[in-house]
Scaffold this motif. Structure first.
Motif, short mmCIF file in Angstrom:
data_model
loop_
_atom_site.label_atom_id
_atom_site.label_comp_id
_atom_site.label_asym_id
_atom_site.label_seq_id
_atom_site.Cartn_x
_atom_site.Cartn_y
_atom_site.Cartn_z
N UNK A 1 0.84 -1.20 0.00
CA UNK A 1 0.00 0.00 0.00
C UNK A 1 0.87 1.25 0.00
N UNK A 2 1.95 1.24 0.80
CA UNK A 2 2.88 2.37 0.84
C UNK A 2 3.43 2.65 -0.56
N UNK A 3 3.88 1.58 -1.23
CA UNK A 3 4.43 1.73 -2.58
C UNK A 3 3.39 2.28 -3.55
N UNK A 4 2.13 1.83 -3.40
CA UNK A 4 1.06 2.33 -4.26
C UNK A 4 0.79 3.81 -4.04
N UNK A 5 0.81 4.23 -2.78
CA UNK A 5 0.59 5.65 -2.44
C UNK A 5 1.74 6.50 -2.98
N UNK A 6 2.97 6.06 -2.74
CA UNK A 6 4.14 6.80 -3.24
C UNK A 6 4.12 6.86 -4.77
N UNK A 7 3.82 5.72 -5.41
CA UNK A 7 3.77 5.68 -6.87
C UNK A 7 2.72 6.61 -7.43
N UNK A 8 1.59 6.73 -6.74
CA UNK A 8 0.53 7.60 -7.22
C UNK A 8 0.80 9.07 -6.98
N UNK A 9 1.10 9.42 -5.74
CA UNK A 9 1.21 10.84 -5.36
C UNK A 9 2.57 11.42 -5.74
N UNK A 10 3.64 10.77 -5.30
CA UNK A 10 4.98 11.34 -5.49
C UNK A 10 5.46 11.18 -6.94
N UNK B 1 -3.62 7.70 -5.87
CA UNK B 1 -2.73 7.57 -4.73
C UNK B 1 -3.35 8.07 -3.44
N UNK B 2 -4.05 9.21 -3.54
CA UNK B 2 -4.74 9.73 -2.36
C UNK B 2 -5.88 8.82 -1.93
N UNK B 3 -6.58 8.23 -2.91
CA UNK B 3 -7.66 7.30 -2.58
C UNK B 3 -7.13 6.09 -1.82
N UNK B 4 -5.97 5.58 -2.25
CA UNK B 4 -5.35 4.47 -1.52
C UNK B 4 -5.04 4.86 -0.08
#
Length: 530
Positions: free
Chosen positions: A38-47, A336-339
């Protein structure tokens, strides 16, 4: 970016529902904490989504790295030690970007990229069919043909028939039919059905189905058939899900080997996904590849620092984004924010989503990547396009992503060599002149050592008593190896009563005594005739 929000918001919801099980499944396959995906998904989406120049590419944890991560965690002695390699891998990727290594992505043939997309589509379909019927959900996120449990993709399909879960299969079939109806019929009837996306509707339907049937003896779904997001009790337990790198092992050479491996594989997968997503993009945007490497490197540094898996751009989520009508990077950032918001505020609700519903969404994604019409189109383009394409597809389906791409690239190179062999020269035979066969041989624009065999074979097959016009007026580059062949032929031509007329921009020479002298070459050099 906000001008296209009406397209990007619905697309981001679809990408979110595709990304969530992938993030969890890849973490599971990697032997890492579920929350790391989940962390990787958030970073991949937002950052990464914010820094990238790609409008539609979506980044997150990649299935292609799962085997590397699983092995590395054991080799390095723990997940915290592995996170050091992730951070270092990100730094190496930044270096790749500074050195302009992104150009590598442009050297993969179009047929191989199309084969990659098609192969991934087939793998998604094959892997999600058992998941769709409620069997062996863990294997759905492992995209390799041979699985850790000793089985393979096809053996899972065979075993599935005796392990179908009635409830999961029923809601999966209903979801799939509704998605097809939504895409083929309803979206053409009203704008409302374009704003409200089919995948969102089937997810809501799945939650309702779970709620209504949870006490039913046959149709109730639970356990491994459901999304499984970690549920923290309070803020402290939520923060406790983050892991941090143990930089005390930074001097261990094995950490650096893993770091370089992650950087190399993640960069290659990213560049291939960039090339593929740009081909799928209906607006034909071109992603700056060096900027993409810089964005991926930054993402991996941050992901490693807070306990996330390595990040790459991934074609499954990217294609879902494109197919759902995304227009700008806002869809990637919002997903990413949704995750992030969902795992903080509604993890309990997420855990009421049957995995078979998400499998139905992925089956549609897989079909759109591997449409039967594409196979016919590639076949009709001729063997130079179809052979590398089918080699890539077969390689990906029966091995893994990188091996399949490598196989397709190798076949593509062989095709190029064969065509180079065939197209090195043009031969024209005219009527007899003064009792001799008059033959005109014109060399191609660029002639290298690859063409040695074809030219040598042609020269050796010339009959005795031949008048050869050797034309290099259109040749811009001539390899020294070819010059040596011509030099040897000029010597043998006298014995076979072959007269040579050399025609070039430098003039015309009858029976040149030395080709090397004519082109004013030093030994072991090449000539540029432009």
């Amino acid at each position: 970016m906000f001008k296209t929000l009406k397209n990007d918001l619905p697309a981001s919801v679809v990408v979110f529902f595709v990304a969530l099980p992938l993030c969890l499944g890849i973490a599971l396959a990697s032997g890492a904490p579920l929350f790391s995906g989940v962390i990787a998904g958030v970073i991949g989406g937002i950052v990464v989504g914010s820094l990238s120049g790609s409008k539609l590419g979506v980044s997150g944890p990649a299935a292609g790295l799962a085997a590397i991560v699983l092995t590395a965690i054991g080799t390095l002695g723990g997940y915290e030690n592995f996170l050091v390699a992730v951070v270092l891998g990100g730094i190496i990727q930044l270096l790749f970007g500074v050195l302009k290594a992104g150009i590598i992505g442009y050297y993969f043939p179009s047929s191989v990229i199309k084969g990659m997309l098609t192969g991934i589509g087939i793998i998604i379909i094959l892997k999600q069919i058992p998941n769709f019927f409620g069997y062996d959900e863990e294997s759905a996120w492992d995209l390799e043909f041979f699985e850790i449990d000793g089985g393979n993709t096809f053996s899972e399909l065979i075993t599935m028939f005796s392990n179908i879960h009635p409830g999961a299969a029923l809601v999966g079939i209903i979801s799939l039919l509704l998605l097809i109806l939504w895409d083929k019929v309803l979206t053409k009837k009203s704008k409302v059905f374009e704003i409200i996306q089919g995948p969102f509707v089937v997810v809501v339907l799945g939650i309702i189905f779970f709620t209504l049937t949870q006490n039913h003896d046959v149709l109730s779904i639970g356990g491994k058939h459901m999304v499984s997001v970690p549920i923290p009790d309070d803020l402290d337990s939520f923060i406790g899900q983050f892991s941090f790198p143990n930089f005390a092992v930074i001097t261990n050479y094995e950490v650096w080997i893993v770091a370089f491996t992650i950087a190399l594989v993640a960069s290659l997968e990213t560049l291939l996904s960039v090339e593929a997503s740009d081909k799928l993009d209906p607006d034909k945007n071109v992603t700056p590849t060096n900027r993409e490497l810089l964005a991926q490197g930054t993402g991996n540094i941050l992901s490693g620092l807070i306990g996330g898996l390595p990040v790459t751009q991934v074609i499954v989520r990217s294609s879902a984004n494109i197919q759902s009508g995304g227009k700008s990077k806002m869809s990637t950032i919002i997903h990413g924010f949704l995750l992030l918001i969902s795992v903080i505020l509604i993890p309990t609700l997420l855990n009421k989503i049957p995995l078979s519903v998400l499998a139905a969404i992925l089956l549609i994604v897989g079909y759109k990547l591997a449409k039967p019409s594409l196979f016919k189109k590639m076949y009709n383009l001729g063997w130079k396009q179809s052979v590398p394409f089918f080699a890539t597809v077969v390689g990906i389906v029966f091995t893994d992503l990188l091996v399949g791409i490598g196989l397709g690239l190798a076949v593509g190179i062989v095709v190029i060599l064969l065509k180079s062999y065939q197209n090195s020269h043009f031969l024209h035979i005219e009527d007899n002149s003064n009792g001799k066969h008059k033959i005109k041989m014109a060399l191609a624009e660029e002639v290298t050592f690859f063409n040695k065999g074809a030219i040598l074979k042609e020269l050796d097959s010339l009959p005795r008593d031949t008048y050869l016009e050797f034309d290099v007026t259109k040749t811009r580059y001539l390899d020294y190896d070819i010059i040596e062949i011509l030099e040897d032929f000029a010597f043998k031509a006298k014995e076979r009563n072959i007269d040579i007329k050399l025609i070039s921009k430098r003039g015309v020479v009858e029976n040149p005594p030395s080709f090397i002298e004519f082109f004013q070459l030093r030994p072991k050099s090449n000539i540029s005739l432009s």
